[in-house]
Design an enzyme around this catalytic site. Structure first.
Site: not given
Length: 391
Positions: A84, A141
């Protein structure tokens, strides 16, 4: 330095993958394009299994070695990369800069994903190991606890993972260097959310009001005394209030204010103490000011704790790649947080940092992953698999 020749040959292609991902950043669990890109590459490489949808949008690729597994040897290890990006407007000016307004890969997860893909390609070609190399590509994350979500979806048990390893780039560390440490390596992170209900009024008549702005300022100052006066000076802790929202006119004392911040700690004892003291400070300021103050203290990522044996393994493999003099195994803990901590709670393993050179800092709009690090990161993953699953 023993960078694998095949990885050096693959570097331009891996860099191309990285820059493709950089140009198309996605946030949290909404990494559908990135996950599809990863899954397509893993299938092209000939992985024995490609699983999607773990932890909503996570991807796992399994590569089976061609050597027989001996009794008592490890049968499967997990290697994790995060996918991400961040909600930041990019200011790098590079040709492959983000094509999505307000989103960018400002933490190098594009590089992490590309390096693990490079390792997957090599390992699928050579299979010079015994057992299963499990490639873990994780969403969310950056605050979404994607690691925990993948674990809850059965990651460790489904793929019979016995050890798990993670890696993150580090601006300021030279290219071709690695660093790690045994024990607490990155901090636990908790969220501080405070709502202040005062009494609004005219700015010229403050004695008829309970000024939520003043109460907020008192809170911020008082909270800073916790680390300096309640925590043992030999213990690490951070409290940062980073948002203060109140008012919309220069001559109106606002009725309400909100504060948002974070607490970072490295031990359970200090974590408990910080939560207790924040609540006590909030109660005290409320009594002093007459405002109604509510605290929502939310525990988030745990402390990332590296296991001793696996940390020694990670440092040894890194030294094989970069040379003994380019690996530190005694770096100080970092007060940033990392949800790989959940994976290290579930299985023994280690987290290592890889040098990103003289770049802008993480989460900065001018940050960019350094493509020169690719050969070191991919080679590290490969040598880790081949050494731990030697057969």
């Amino acid at each position: 330095m023993p960078i694998l020749n095949r990885v050096a040959d693959l570097q331009p292609e891996i860099m191309g993958w990285r820059r493709n991902l950089h140009a198309h950043p996605e946030l949290m669990y909404d990494v559908h394009r990135t996950a599809a890109f990863v899954a397509d590459r893993l299938r092209e490489f000939g992985c024995d299994e490609v699983a999607t949808g773990l932890g909503r949008t996570g991807v796992v690729g399994v590569i089976k070695g061609r050597k027989p597994v001996n009794g008592g040897d490890l049968k499967a290890i997990g290697l994790r990369a995060d996918m991400d990006a961040l909600p930041i407007e990019e200011e790098t000016g590079v040709a492959y800069r983000s094509t999505v307004p307000g989103k960018m890969h400002a933490c190098g997860h594009d590089g992490h994903t590309a390096m693990l893909l490079g390792a997957a390609r090599y390992l699928a070609e050579t299979r010079n190991f015994a057992g299963d190399a499990v490639m873990i590509f994780q969403p969310a994350e950056e605050g979404g606890a994607g690691a925990e979500a993948m674990i809850k979806d059965g990651l460790m048990d489904r793929f019979k993972i016995e050890q798990v390893y993670g890696m993150h780039n580090s601006p300021g560390m030279p290219i071709g260097t690695f660093a790690t440490r045994v024990g607490p390596a990155m901090a636990a992170t908790d969220h501080i959310n405070i709502h202040i209900e005062g009494l609004g009024g005219h700015a010229a008549r403050p004695h008829k009001s309970i000024d939520s702005v003043l109460v907020g300022a008192q809170l911020i100052t008082a909270l800073q005394s916790i680390v300096s006066r309640s925590v043992d000076p030999l213990d690490a802790a951070v409290i940062s209030i980073c948002e203060f929202h109140a008012g919309n006119a220069r001559n109106v004392i606002p009725q309400t204010a909100e504060l948002f911040g974070t607490a970072r700690t490295l031990t359970p004892e200090v974590r408990d103490l910080i939560e207790q003291r924040v609540q006590e400070v909030v109660n005290g300021v409320a009594q002093l000011s007459g405002a109604k103050i509510t605290l929502d203290y939310e525990r988030s990522y745990p402390v990332l704790v590296n296991h001793p044996a696996e940390t020694a393994i990670a440092a040894r493999v890194a030294a094989d790649v970069a040379g003994e003099g380019n690996v530190s195994s005694e770096i100080p803990p970092v007060m940033g947080a990392e949800d790989f901590a959940y994976m290290l709670e579930a299985r023994p393993g280690a987290f290592i940092f890889i040098g990103n050179g003289d770049s802008a800092g993480l989460h900065h709009p001018a940050y960019n992953f350094n493509d020169d690090a690719i050969v070191y990161g991919s080679s590290y993953w490969i040598k880790l698999v081949e050494s731990q699953l030697a057969g």
